[in-house]
Design a protein around this motif. Structure first.
Motif, PDB file in Angstrom:
ATOM      1  N   ALA A 265       0.837  -1.202   0.000  1.00 54.77           N
ATOM      2  CA  ALA A 265       0.000   0.000   0.000  1.00 54.77           C
ATOM      3  C   ALA A 265       0.869   1.247   0.000  1.00 54.77           C
ATOM      4  O   ALA A 265       2.021   1.228   0.465  1.00 54.77           O
ATOM      5  CB  ALA A 265      -0.933   0.016   1.207  1.00 54.77           C
ATOM      6  N   THR A 266       0.309   2.310  -0.521  1.00 53.03           N
ATOM      7  CA  THR A 266       0.923   3.631  -0.465  1.00 53.03           C
ATOM      8  C   THR A 266      -0.083   4.589   0.163  1.00 53.03           C
ATOM      9  O   THR A 266      -1.264   4.569  -0.184  1.00 53.03           O
ATOM     10  CB  THR A 266       1.312   4.134  -1.864  1.00 53.03           C
ATOM     11  OG1 THR A 266       2.231   3.219  -2.456  1.00 53.03           O
ATOM     12  CG2 THR A 266       1.950   5.517  -1.782  1.00 53.03           C
ATOM     13  N   VAL A 267       0.384   5.405   1.094  1.00 54.13           N
ATOM     14  CA  VAL A 267      -0.481   6.395   1.742  1.00 54.13           C
ATOM     15  C   VAL A 267       0.101   7.785   1.495  1.00 54.13           C
ATOM     16  O   VAL A 267       1.280   8.035   1.791  1.00 54.13           O
ATOM     17  CB  VAL A 267      -0.606   6.149   3.252  1.00 54.13           C
ATOM     18  CG1 VAL A 267      -1.556   7.171   3.876  1.00 54.13           C
ATOM     19  CG2 VAL A 267      -1.098   4.733   3.524  1.00 54.13           C
ATOM     20  N   LEU A 268      -0.710   8.675   0.955  1.00 51.83           N
ATOM     21  CA  LEU A 268      -0.321  10.064   0.720  1.00 51.83           C
ATOM     22  C   LEU A 268      -1.102  10.948   1.682  1.00 51.83           C
ATOM     23  O   LEU A 268      -2.331  10.911   1.705  1.00 51.83           O
ATOM     24  CB  LEU A 268      -0.604  10.462  -0.730  1.00 51.83           C
ATOM     25  CG  LEU A 268       0.057   9.578  -1.804  1.00 51.83           C
ATOM     26  CD1 LEU A 268      -0.367  10.033  -3.194  1.00 51.83           C
ATOM     27  CD2 LEU A 268       1.573   9.604  -1.666  1.00 51.83           C
ATOM     28  N   SER A 269      -0.367  11.722   2.483  1.00 47.11           N
ATOM     29  CA  SER A 269      -0.993  12.500   3.562  1.00 47.11           C
ATOM     30  C   SER A 269      -0.715  13.980   3.383  1.00 47.11           C
ATOM     31  O   SER A 269       0.372  14.387   2.953  1.00 47.11           O
ATOM     32  CB  SER A 269      -0.445  12.048   4.920  1.00 47.11           C
ATOM     33  OG  SER A 269      -0.612  10.661   5.114  1.00 47.11           O
ATOM     34  N   THR A 270      -1.713  14.774   3.745  1.00 48.41           N
ATOM     35  CA  THR A 270      -1.545  16.223   3.749  1.00 48.41           C
ATOM     36  C   THR A 270      -2.346  16.806   4.898  1.00 48.41           C
ATOM     37  O   THR A 270      -3.379  16.249   5.299  1.00 48.41           O
ATOM     38  CB  THR A 270      -1.999  16.847   2.411  1.00 48.41           C
ATOM     39  OG1 THR A 270      -1.728  18.252   2.413  1.00 48.41           O
ATOM     40  CG2 THR A 270      -3.485  16.627   2.183  1.00 48.41           C
ATOM     41  N   GLY A 271      -1.863  17.917   5.453  1.00 45.11           N
ATOM     42  CA  GLY A 271      -2.571  18.509   6.579  1.00 45.11           C
ATOM     43  C   GLY A 271      -2.152  19.950   6.810  1.00 45.11           C
ATOM     44  O   GLY A 271      -1.169  20.428   6.231  1.00 45.11           O
ATOM     45  N   VAL A 272      -2.907  20.600   7.662  1.00 46.45           N
ATOM     46  CA  VAL A 272      -2.636  21.993   7.992  1.00 46.45           C
ATOM     47  C   VAL A 272      -2.763  22.184   9.487  1.00 46.45           C
ATOM     48  O   VAL A 272      -3.644  21.597  10.133  1.00 46.45           O
ATOM     49  CB  VAL A 272      -3.594  22.940   7.230  1.00 46.45           C
ATOM     50  CG1 VAL A 272      -5.044  22.632   7.555  1.00 46.45           C
ATOM     51  CG2 VAL A 272      -3.273  24.399   7.516  1.00 46.45           C
ATOM     52  N   ARG A 273      -1.850  22.990  10.071  1.00 42.04           N
ATOM     53  CA  ARG A 273      -1.894  23.346  11.485  1.00 42.04           C
ATOM     54  C   ARG A 273      -1.888  24.869  11.592  1.00 42.04           C
ATOM     55  O   ARG A 273      -0.976  25.528  11.088  1.00 42.04           O
ATOM     56  CB  ARG A 273      -0.710  22.747  12.230  1.00 42.04           C
ATOM     57  CG  ARG A 273      -0.781  21.229  12.350  1.00 42.04           C
ATOM     58  CD  ARG A 273       0.452  20.633  13.010  1.00 42.04           C
ATOM     59  NE  ARG A 273       1.596  20.618  12.130  1.00 42.04           N
ATOM     60  CZ  ARG A 273       2.810  21.075  12.421  1.00 42.04           C
ATOM     61  NH1 ARG A 273       3.033  21.643  13.593  1.00 42.04           N
ATOM     62  NH2 ARG A 273       3.799  20.991  11.544  1.00 42.04           N
ATOM     63  N   TRP A 274      -2.917  25.393  12.281  1.00 38.20           N
ATOM     64  CA  TRP A 274      -3.117  26.847  12.331  1.00 38.20           C
ATOM     65  C   TRP A 274      -3.282  27.270  13.781  1.00 38.20           C
ATOM     66  O   TRP A 274      -4.104  26.719  14.509  1.00 38.20           O
ATOM     67  CB  TRP A 274      -4.358  27.214  11.513  1.00 38.20           C
ATOM     68  CG  TRP A 274      -4.711  28.669  11.518  1.00 38.20           C
ATOM     69  CD1 TRP A 274      -3.871  29.739  11.432  1.00 38.20           C
ATOM     70  CD2 TRP A 274      -6.035  29.223  11.620  1.00 38.20           C
ATOM     71  NE1 TRP A 274      -4.569  30.918  11.461  1.00 38.20           N
ATOM     72  CE2 TRP A 274      -5.904  30.636  11.581  1.00 38.20           C
ATOM     73  CE3 TRP A 274      -7.306  28.665  11.723  1.00 38.20           C
ATOM     74  CZ2 TRP A 274      -6.999  31.478  11.649  1.00 38.20           C
ATOM     75  CZ3 TRP A 274      -8.399  29.504  11.799  1.00 38.20           C
ATOM     76  CH2 TRP A 274      -8.243  30.903  11.753  1.00 38.20           C
TER      77      TRP A 274
END
Length: 429
Positions: free
Chosen positions: A418-427
């Motif tokens: 499997a491949t997991v692509l992650s993205t996120g934001v911290r504000w």
């Protein structure tokens, strides 16, 4: 079919529903609860700070100075293959033959998107309030209706949402404490084929749905030994779930009792495991931090599936085992605005070699991850990560009696990655 047999059939179906839910949590427990943590294979999360680490430790937010919000998305892309290795069926006649059907199923584990959210707000100089939403047990596996595995599984879907409220307390500059309470909603869908008395007759079908709430708690602490070294520890309780569901049976043909084609209600009780985490983060230089984490997951809590329905009940014993995961990682601040990270994790499966189901063709896993954080503004951080998950080949060995009186012995081999692509934001604000 006598009423007692109808009830037993429904009970067995609901037991299967519960088994699929629980097995998915083990074989497809999703660690993707932080896009920042994904970049270092979830090493040191129990010792990190901020809302993005709330799943791992409720004490993680005790030191935040300003209100903070985190949101993340993880795309899970799975390549999988499950192959028949001589599965058989014994019908009531009795006669034993091969199960037939398409002998190789590809991409049975569906791709998906995992969201998570967390926020933290300081109430006073000692106490911080946090809220979070996680999706730790979500998966779908799906086989063709004519697959060799159809009597064990056609479709298995589990969706969960863990909603947690947290209070964190800063004791002093050295020690932070936290406690959280969770409500966990679970919704499941399950289907499989039912063999009729003759191999010349088309299969029947069994479809199940069920949902319910469970409740749990978590506690944690962080000890800041020096400005450069932090230790963390946390414990998440087991959660008992009661899934209320309906079982619909169709396509049963004579000489089997056609009165079996009906819908009946019942419920199943299952327990998801406790989790204990210990870890550390050590800033060996002003720019480089080493991370380590060990997690013990109490899958032996899954001792049985207990089913109740009108007129009786059943208990199905299970053989899941406790597991220990180990993760190591590193963060390196390449520039004042760009941080790079990487990590590796060993993640064994709790599923037993004997009795593994086609619904959850799981094996031991290794995770290899890289990631980065871009400080777009002083109060806005953007996280990205990519994880490659290697699954060990796993064998399927399982014998079950169907609700229509046949016995099916599955023998198969599951492979995949499997491949997991992650993205996120911290504000912070």
């Amino acid at each position: 079919m006598a009423l007692s047999r109808k009830v037993l059939a429904a009970g067995a179906a609901l037991a299967a529903l519960a088994a699929a839910s629980q097995a998915s949590a083990s074989g497809f427990y999703l660690q993707e609860q932080s896009s920042r943590g994904a970049g270092r294979a979830y090493s040191g999360e129990v010792a990190d700070s901020g809302a993005a680490s709330l799943w791992w430790n409720p004490a993680a937010i005790a030191g935040v100075e300003h209100a903070e919000v985190y949101g993340g998305l993880h795309a899970v892309l799975v390549n999988s293959k499950v192959t028949d290795k001589g599965s058989t069926i014994t019908r009531p006649v009795p006669v034993t033959t091969g199960v037939g059907g398409v002998g190789t199923a590809t991409d049975v584990i569906n791709d998906g998107v995992v969201p998570n959210f967390a926020g933290a707000w300081r109430l006073n100089d000692k106490i911080v309030l946090g809220v979070s939403m996680a999706a730790p047990y979500n998966f779908t596996t799906e086989y063709e209706a004519n697959s060799w595995a159809r009597y064990d599984a056609i479709k298995s879907r589990l969706t969960t949402a863990d909603l947690q409220a947290t209070l964190a307390y800063r004791v002093n500059d050295k020690l932070d404490l936290g406690v959280g309470i969770s409500g966990v909603y679970a919704d499941a869908e399950l289907s499989n084929a039912l063999p009729n008395a003759s191999p010349l007759q088309a299969d029947g079908r069994q479809e199940l749905t069920g949902d319910g709430w469970g409740y749990g708690w978590t506690v944690g602490a962080q000890f800041h030994a020096t400005p450069a070294l932090t230790f963390g520890a946390s414990y998440r309780s087991k959660t008992e779930h009661t899934l209320k569901g309906d079982v619909a049976v169709s396509g049963i043909l004579a000489p089997l009792p056609t009165a079996s084609n009906r819908t009946i209600a019942g419920e199943a009780t299952i327990t998801t495991p406790w989790m204990a985490n210990v870890g550390a983060r050590w800033a060996v230089t002003p720019k480089t931090t080493l991370n380590a984490q060990v997690s013990r997951v109490g899958w032996s809590e899954f001792d049985a599936i207990r089913v109740t329905f009108a007129g009786g009940g059943s208990v199905s014993e299970q053989n899941y085992k406790d597991i220990t995961t180990v993760a190591l990682g590193v963060d390196h601040q390449l520039t004042p605005r760009l941080t790079l990270r990487g990590g590796v994790q060993k993640d064994p499966t709790p599923t037993p070699d004997e009795g593994r189901t086609a619904r959850v063709p799981d094996g031991d896993r290794m995770l290899y991850a890289v990631g980065a954080t871009w400080a777009a503004k002083p109060n806005l951080n953007l996280d990205i990560a990519a994880t490659y998950i290697s699954f060990d080949d796993s064998e399927i060995h399982r014998t079950d009696a169907t609700a229509t009186g046949s016995s099916v012995t599955l023998n198969g081999l599951a492979t995949g990655h499997a491949t997991v692509l992650s993205t996120g934001v911290r504000w912070t604000f």
